[in-house]
Scaffold this motif. Structure first.
Motif, mmCIF file in Angstrom:
data_model
loop_
_atom_site.group_PDB
_atom_site.id
_atom_site.type_symbol
_atom_site.label_atom_id
_atom_site.label_comp_id
_atom_site.label_asym_id
_atom_site.label_seq_id
_atom_site.Cartn_x
_atom_site.Cartn_y
_atom_site.Cartn_z
ATOM 1 N N TYR A 220 0.810 -1.210 0.000
ATOM 2 C CA TYR A 220 0.000 0.000 0.000
ATOM 3 C C TYR A 220 0.849 1.269 0.000
ATOM 4 N N ARG A 221 2.152 1.132 -0.208
ATOM 5 C CA ARG A 221 3.039 2.302 -0.247
ATOM 6 C C ARG A 221 3.758 2.336 -1.593
ATOM 7 N N VAL A 222 3.505 3.385 -2.345
ATOM 8 C CA VAL A 222 4.085 3.523 -3.686
ATOM 9 C C VAL A 222 4.874 4.831 -3.737
ATOM 10 N N HIS A 223 6.058 4.788 -4.325
ATOM 11 C CA HIS A 223 6.903 5.983 -4.416
ATOM 12 C C HIS A 223 7.220 6.280 -5.882
ATOM 13 N N THR A 224 6.998 7.530 -6.261
ATOM 14 C CA THR A 224 7.157 7.916 -7.660
ATOM 15 C C THR A 224 7.475 9.406 -7.714
ATOM 16 N N GLU A 225 7.459 10.007 -8.900
ATOM 17 C CA GLU A 225 7.791 11.432 -9.038
ATOM 18 C C GLU A 225 6.620 12.318 -8.657
ATOM 19 N N PHE A 226 6.952 13.553 -8.185
ATOM 20 C CA PHE A 226 5.923 14.528 -7.839
ATOM 21 C C PHE A 226 5.366 15.175 -9.110
ATOM 22 N N LEU A 227 4.806 14.358 -9.976
ATOM 23 C CA LEU A 227 4.249 14.836 -11.234
ATOM 24 C C LEU A 227 2.945 14.095 -11.511
ATOM 25 N N LYS A 228 2.151 14.602 -12.472
ATOM 26 C CA LYS A 228 0.923 13.904 -12.845
ATOM 27 C C LYS A 228 1.215 12.487 -13.307
ATOM 28 N N SER A 229 2.312 12.313 -14.057
ATOM 29 C CA SER A 229 2.661 10.984 -14.569
ATOM 30 C C SER A 229 2.964 10.026 -13.426
ATOM 31 N N GLY A 230 3.552 10.570 -12.329
ATOM 32 C CA GLY A 230 3.838 9.742 -11.168
ATOM 33 C C GLY A 230 2.566 9.211 -10.540
ATOM 34 N N GLY A 231 1.545 10.056 -10.440
ATOM 35 C CA GLY A 231 0.268 9.631 -9.887
ATOM 36 C C GLY A 231 -0.380 8.549 -10.733
ATOM 37 N N SER A 232 -0.279 8.680 -12.036
ATOM 38 C CA SER A 232 -0.860 7.682 -12.935
ATOM 39 C C SER A 232 -0.194 6.319 -12.745
ATOM 40 N N GLN A 233 1.114 6.326 -12.610
ATOM 41 C CA GLN A 233 1.858 5.081 -12.420
ATOM 42 C C GLN A 233 1.441 4.396 -11.120
ATOM 43 N N ALA A 234 1.245 5.178 -10.069
ATOM 44 C CA ALA A 234 0.884 4.622 -8.768
ATOM 45 C C ALA A 234 -0.473 3.918 -8.820
ATOM 46 N N VAL A 235 -1.427 4.488 -9.544
ATOM 47 C CA VAL A 235 -2.758 3.884 -9.658
ATOM 48 C C VAL A 235 -2.664 2.500 -10.288
ATOM 49 N N SER A 236 -1.844 2.378 -11.318
ATOM 50 C CA SER A 236 -1.684 1.083 -11.990
ATOM 51 C C SER A 236 -1.220 0.018 -11.008
ATOM 52 N N GLU A 237 -0.310 0.394 -10.109
ATOM 53 C CA GLU A 237 0.202 -0.575 -9.130
ATOM 54 C C GLU A 237 -0.857 -0.915 -8.090
#
Length: 345
Positions: A220-237
């Motif tokens: 339940y913990r996802v780390h990505t970039e502080f960008l819109k694209s980062g949020g999109s990637q997190a949803v997929s996971e």
């Protein structure tokens, strides 16, 4: 005896005056010549410390501002223009100019800061980030050069002037908002775990989850970039998990917008299917659909206070280190609703 400019010039096959211009980052020196001279300087272990000391008593009336990543990428996030607005307000009042420095990697960021310091281009530096084991921070400490951090330093906290929010408490409070709404499966989406702001906000999330007796799950913990694209990637996971979350704590508003867009692609709506809470309260927070429930960290004030602290340090080298905590508030909007209401819809 240390390496001289003449020796560097001889090794690079240029005149000593050219080396001096490279040190000062003169715009008329070609990129190829700059590269050649810098290579010679690095190989010979030359740093123009004497030049910097000789100019130490001259004020440039300029403040250096260091942004993480490239300007193109950083300025996609509304946090940076807003914090720069706060810095600029103080700089304008006190007749200082601002010099921006960026870099994709730590090495590039360090090189930019070294140029500012060694060429006496600025009186002091503001770091718009705080990360673990930061070579830029180590360099500024070693050179005893005036600087201020926006965020909490990863080390020597009592010795470094910094302006921050209580990110642990805000992380806990905003997570508790989802818990109070009846959510039990709550995930966290944050930036790099090298960034202190991510570490602290996730720690607050963890405290709230554990105090409520809910499971603190790695998936339940996802780390990505502080960008819109980062949020999109997190949803997929997260939403391909066997038991996806019903609530999300997202460490940045821009990421939240990416999350909302990606959830729509998954056929899910906010807050009907998933409740979202976020951080920063940038101008997009109110105009996105739905408007975001978010922690207002008062970004402008962070920049304003950082610039004031830095100019104080520039004017008085003996100015003691300060820790300024800018209060946060929580803006309750429409991106989160009760779990019971979600189940009934």
């Amino acid at each position: 005896m240390g390496v001289t400019i003449k020796e560097v010039a001889k090794a690079a096959g240029v005149a000593p005056s050219t080396v001096s211009r490279v040190i000062a980052d003169h715009p008329r020196i070609s990129p190829a010549t700059k590269k050649k001279v810098k290579k010679a300087m690095k190989e010979m272990g030359y740093h123009p410390n004497a030049n910097a000391r000789g100019l130490a008593n001259r004020s440039t009336q300029s403040l250096g501002v260091v942004m993480p990543s490239s300007a193109n990428k950083a300025l996609q996030n509304p946090f940076f223009p807003e914090v720069l607005r706060g810095i600029s307000a103080v700089a304008h009042q006190l007749d200082y100019s601002i010099l921006l420095s960026t870099g994709e990697k730590d090495e590039e960021m360090l090189e930019g800061v070294e140029r500012m310091v060694y060429a006496n281009r600025v009186d002091g530096i503001i770091l718009l980030y705080s990360q673990v084991n930061d070579p830029v921070l180590h360099f500024l400490l070693e050179k005893d050069f005036p600087f201020v951090v926006i965020g909490k330093p990863s080390e020597r906290v009592d010795e470094i002037t910094h302006v921050d929010n209580d990110n642990i408490r805000s992380g806990k409070n905003i997570t508790n908002h989802l818990i109070d709404l009846g959510h039990e499966n709550i995930a966290f989406i944050g930036g790099s775990t090298d960034l202190i702001v991510t570490i602290d906000r996730m720690r607050g999330y963890q405290l709230a989850i554990e105090e409520a007796g809910l499971p603190y799950l790695e998936e339940y913990r996802v780390h990505t970039e502080f960008l819109k694209s980062g949020g999109s990637q997190a949803v997929s996971e997260l939403f391909n998990l066997p038991k996806p979350p019903t609530g999300l704590v997202i460490a940045d508003d821009l990421m939240s917008i990416g999350v909302i867009n990606m959830l729509e692609e998954f056929g899910m709506l906010v807050p009907e299917d998933v409740s979202i809470v976020s951080f920063n309260n940038v101008y997009l927070s109110e105009v996105t659909r739905p408007p975001l429930t978010t922690v207002d960290i008062h970004i402008y004030e962070l920049g304003y206070q950082a610039a004031k602290c830095l100019i104080d340090k520039v004017k008085n080298k003996l100015e003691p280190a300060k820790r300024i905590i800018v209060p946060f508030t929580i803006e309750l909007r429409q991106s989160a609703q009760s779990r019971e209401k979600t189940l009934n819809e």
